[in-house]
Design a protein around this motif. Structure first.
Motif, PDB file in Angstrom:
ATOM      1  N   GLY A   1       0.826  -1.202   0.000  1.00 42.52           N
ATOM      2  CA  GLY A   1       0.000   0.000   0.000  1.00 42.52           C
ATOM      3  C   GLY A   1       0.853   1.241   0.000  1.00 42.52           C
ATOM      4  O   GLY A   1       1.902   1.289   0.656  1.00 42.52           O
ATOM      5  N   ILE A   2       0.409   2.257  -0.723  1.00 43.11           N
ATOM      6  CA  ILE A   2       1.190   3.481  -0.850  1.00 43.11           C
ATOM      7  C   ILE A   2       0.397   4.739  -0.533  1.00 43.11           C
ATOM      8  O   ILE A   2       0.945   5.748  -0.114  1.00 43.11           O
ATOM      9  N   SER A   3      -0.933   4.723  -0.698  1.00 36.61           N
ATOM     10  CA  SER A   3      -1.728   5.936  -0.492  1.00 36.61           C
ATOM     11  C   SER A   3      -3.111   5.547   0.014  1.00 36.61           C
ATOM     12  O   SER A   3      -3.626   4.469  -0.325  1.00 36.61           O
ATOM     13  N   VAL A   4      -3.739   6.421   0.830  1.00 38.93           N
ATOM     14  CA  VAL A   4      -5.039   6.112   1.424  1.00 38.93           C
ATOM     15  C   VAL A   4      -5.859   7.390   1.524  1.00 38.93           C
ATOM     16  O   VAL A   4      -5.334   8.465   1.830  1.00 38.93           O
ATOM     17  N   VAL A   5      -7.168   7.295   1.232  1.00 45.41           N
ATOM     18  CA  VAL A   5      -8.119   8.400   1.384  1.00 45.41           C
ATOM     19  C   VAL A   5      -9.405   7.830   1.965  1.00 45.41           C
ATOM     20  O   VAL A   5      -9.585   6.614   2.060  1.00 45.41           O
ATOM     21  N   ARG A   6     -10.324   8.713   2.333  1.00 47.24           N
ATOM     22  CA  ARG A   6     -11.639   8.267   2.819  1.00 47.24           C
ATOM     23  C   ARG A   6     -12.715   9.132   2.199  1.00 47.24           C
ATOM     24  O   ARG A   6     -12.470  10.274   1.783  1.00 47.24           O
ATOM     25  N   ASP A   7     -13.946   8.621   2.143  1.00 47.32           N
ATOM     26  CA  ASP A   7     -15.056   9.395   1.591  1.00 47.32           C
ATOM     27  C   ASP A   7     -15.920   9.943   2.722  1.00 47.32           C
ATOM     28  O   ASP A   7     -15.609   9.782   3.914  1.00 47.32           O
ATOM     29  N   ALA A   8     -17.040  10.576   2.357  1.00 47.89           N
ATOM     30  CA  ALA A   8     -17.890  11.223   3.350  1.00 47.89           C
ATOM     31  C   ALA A   8     -18.561  10.228   4.285  1.00 47.89           C
ATOM     32  O   ALA A   8     -18.995  10.598   5.385  1.00 47.89           O
ATOM     33  N   SER A   9     -18.644   8.970   3.886  1.00 46.48           N
ATOM     34  CA  SER A   9     -19.246   7.925   4.723  1.00 46.48           C
ATOM     35  C   SER A   9     -18.200   7.139   5.502  1.00 46.48           C
ATOM     36  O   SER A   9     -18.503   6.090   6.076  1.00 46.48           O
ATOM     37  N   ASN A  10     -16.982   7.626   5.504  1.00 48.10           N
ATOM     38  CA  ASN A  10     -15.860   7.000   6.207  1.00 48.10           C
ATOM     39  C   ASN A  10     -15.446   5.659   5.628  1.00 48.10           C
ATOM     40  O   ASN A  10     -14.803   4.842   6.311  1.00 48.10           O
ATOM     41  N   ASN A  11     -15.797   5.409   4.361  1.00 50.61           N
ATOM     42  CA  ASN A  11     -15.204   4.284   3.660  1.00 50.61           C
ATOM     43  C   ASN A  11     -13.753   4.613   3.354  1.00 50.61           C
ATOM     44  O   ASN A  11     -13.402   5.769   3.102  1.00 50.61           O
ATOM     45  N   ILE A  12     -12.923   3.603   3.341  1.00 44.92           N
ATOM     46  CA  ILE A  12     -11.484   3.780   3.161  1.00 44.92           C
ATOM     47  C   ILE A  12     -11.066   3.191   1.815  1.00 44.92           C
ATOM     48  O   ILE A  12     -11.442   2.058   1.475  1.00 44.92           O
ATOM     49  N   TYR A  13     -10.279   3.967   1.055  1.00 43.54           N
ATOM     50  CA  TYR A  13      -9.754   3.506  -0.229  1.00 43.54           C
ATOM     51  C   TYR A  13      -8.229   3.565  -0.153  1.00 43.54           C
ATOM     52  O   TYR A  13      -7.654   4.587   0.243  1.00 43.54           O
ATOM     53  N   MET A  14      -7.579   2.483  -0.511  1.00 42.52           N
ATOM     54  CA  MET A  14      -6.128   2.483  -0.554  1.00 42.52           C
ATOM     55  C   MET A  14      -5.659   2.019  -1.927  1.00 42.52           C
ATOM     56  O   MET A  14      -6.361   1.268  -2.613  1.00 42.52           O
ATOM     57  N   CYS A  15      -4.505   2.499  -2.342  1.00 40.18           N
ATOM     58  CA  CYS A  15      -3.925   2.032  -3.592  1.00 40.18           C
ATOM     59  C   CYS A  15      -2.482   1.623  -3.361  1.00 40.18           C
ATOM     60  O   CYS A  15      -1.863   2.005  -2.367  1.00 40.18           O
ATOM     61  N   GLY A  16      -1.978   0.836  -4.270  1.00 42.31           N
ATOM     62  CA  GLY A  16      -0.601   0.355  -4.170  1.00 42.31           C
ATOM     63  C   GLY A  16      -0.282  -0.511  -5.368  1.00 42.31           C
ATOM     64  O   GLY A  16      -0.728  -0.232  -6.493  1.00 42.31           O
TER      65      GLY A  16
END
Length: 563
Positions: A150-165
């Protein structure tokens, strides 16, 4: 300073700013710095300013067994460590955290890479609450049971988490990886993208209501890579589209940062190879249908390497980027450029060079007024230092510049920054070398203040004021720690601490008792927590003991002003 003084006069002063007799400027003052973790090599650090007034730093730190653990540290706004959490994978190898994000409930989520075996790493994502208690952990192992990270992480307005790598495929090399978790840590989907069956490595991601944008580099041949932007559906993870762009020469085109606007346009910055085999800065705007709306390439006058490393959007979707440009006889310089978001036309471009040295801006944030705050490394007097600058939003002119050299006078390399919720304080995070090849993660705090410097025709001290680091002594020979700055040259000698200014008068005569007198001036209606800050550093060095005799040590001197 003597304690048996014949004359002590305390004068209460009301400080009045006479704008007609003074000049005003904005300055940034270093107020504190603090470190955590130890490394023998630098991997990555990320700092986040939380909604509750704390800072969080993630990275990796050496454990007692000599391996790396994922590191997350919570610090106060004054850079005091509140708690530190280390995550060590069960296999006992090297584990690294790369980036962090805060959700709407104040929890901190980090993503990185966990060692499983010599041929297998997993992409790991961990959620902690604000007290440092782990809430959940998810480890992604791709179908090939090989190298995932994993290299990067963000979240949306519903607190779901998205990561990329990245994730190695069963019949391919590394592929783009993007995974979505809900707020409880349950995986919602995992998607990969494979270009031409060679290496594809993602770097950052951003989200909107209708798409997830992941950027990175895609290998096209044994010697050629392109900048790649790949898009997924945020609800299902379904592949939506891609766009590859590149330079005029074969080589590794680099991608560094991105942002998305409310209309699902994506803005990307990086570096591409030109026909002279050098890098140029590349800025691209992609539409919601993944077509190029405009692109700008910058090649410096020396036709040497130029790279864009960070990007931010203004509220009107103008684009501000920073990085470095290489100039003849100047090496690398900071470069910051602002583009019109609609047309891509250049609004302004500014560079910064220190002593024809290696200067590289690494991160950029915009304050509430759209001014650019940038940080980077700058070589001076034998080592790299932190440099932080504020640039005016309309012209790019430098408002102030701050510089920090670590206590060990070795290499200090900032990676990113955060601005507090009141827009007054800037935090810069990176690494500080504390010994040959040994580093700590270091966060510096800079306070922005409006400074009034009186205009005066009075005689000025020729050497400026000197920082007291132990050279001022009391009459019993003990070190005086209350004095912050002093000026022994001229008459009277001047001593400054946070509470008062002292003027010391001496006279040589034949009386049996000394004739040393002191006048203390305090500020009756000043700030209870006032501090004395440097306003202009002098280039030469000097040091004195007791304000009279030069010492063979050297100490940096500066002009100082009370604000």
């Amino acid at each position: 300073m003597k304690t048996n003084l014949h004359l002590i006069i305390v004068i209460g002063l009301l400080l009045i700013k006479y704008t007609a007799l003074s000049q005003q400027s904005q300055q940034a003052f270093l107020e504190s710095y603090g470190g955590t973790g130890t490394q023998e090599m630098f991997y990555k650090t990320s700092v986040l300013r939380s909604t509750d007034g704390y800072n969080y730093v993630c990275g990796a730190t050496l454990n007692s067994g000599g391996n790396y653990d994922m590191l997350l540290t919570k610090m106060t706004g004054n850079n005091t460590v509140v708690w530190t959490q280390q995550y060590a994978g069960a296999a006992g190898g090297n584990d690294f955290a790369a980036e962090l994000v805060q959700d709407g409930a104040g929890n901190i989520i980090i993503t990185g890479t966990e060692y499983i075996s010599l041929t297998n790493y997993n992409a790991v994502t961990i959620k902690y609450n604000s007290a440092g208690v782990q809430q959940w952990i998810q480890s992604y192992n791709g179908a090939a049971n090989s190298f995932d990270g994993g290299i990067s992480v963000v979240r949306d307005a519903s607190n779901n988490i998205y990561m990329c790598g990245g994730s190695n495929g069963t019949a391919t090399f590394s592929d783009f990886l993007c995974v979505k978790y809900n707020s409880s840590g349950m995986q919602q989907w995992a998607s990969t993208w494979n270009g031409l069956g060679m290496q594809d490595i993602s770097a950052r991601l951003a989200i909107s209501n209708t798409r997830v944008s992941v950027i990175g580099a895609s290998q096209q041949s044994a010697s050629d890579w392109k900048m790649a932007s790949v898009f997924f559906n945020p609800s299902t993870g379904a592949f939506l589209g891609e766009k590859l762009t590149g330079g005029d020469d074969e080589g590794i085109d680099k991608v560094a940062d991105l942002a998305m606007d409310a209309n699902d346009n994506t803005y990307v910055v990086g570096a591409v190879r030109n026909i002279n085999h050098q890098y140029d800065i590349k800025v691209i705007k992609l539409s919601s249908t993944y077509t190029v709306l405009w692109q700008q390439t910058f090649n410096g006058s020396a036709n040497l390497d130029d790279e864009g490393l960070s990007l931010e959007l203004t509220p009107t979707n103008d684009v501000v980027i920073c990085g470095f440009t290489t100039a003849t006889d100047e090496n690398k310089n900071f470069i910051t450029r602002k583009y019109n978001g609609s047309s891509g036309s250049l609004i302004w471009s500014k560079t910064f060079d220190e002593q024809a040295s290696e200067d590289k801006a690494t991160d950029l944030k915009l304050d509430l007024n759209g001014n650019a705050i940038i940080c980077g490394s700058s070589y001076k007097d034998g080592n790299l230092d932190y440099v932080v600058q504020k640039l005016k939003n309309t012209t790019g002119d430098i408002v102030w510049t701050g510089r920090w050299n670590g206590d060990y006078n070795l290499n200090d390399l900032p990676m990113n920054l955060a601005i507090d919720e009141n827009d007054n304080t800037v935090y810069v995070a990176g690494q500080s070398e504390v010994g040959a090849g040994h580093y700590k993660y270091m966060v510096t705090r800079w306070s922005q203040k409006d400074v009034y410097i009186p205009k005066s025709n009075d005689r000025k001290h020729p050497n400026g004021f000197i920082t007291n680091k132990g050279q001022v002594q009391n009459t019993d020979g003990s070190i005086n720690t209350s004095i912050k700055y002093y000026q022994p040259a001229g008459w009277p000698s001047t001593y400054i601490d946070d509470a008062k200014i002292s003027y010391v008068y001496t006279r040589a005569d034949t009386l049996p008792e000394d004739t040393l007198h002191r006048i203390d001036m305090s500020f009756e209606k000043g700030n209870n927590y006032a501090k004395v800050y440097p306003t202009q550093e002098l280039a030469h060095y000097t040091n004195f003991y007791l304000g009279y005799m030069p010492n063979e040590k050297s100490e940096r001197t500066a002009h100082y002003s009370s604000i």
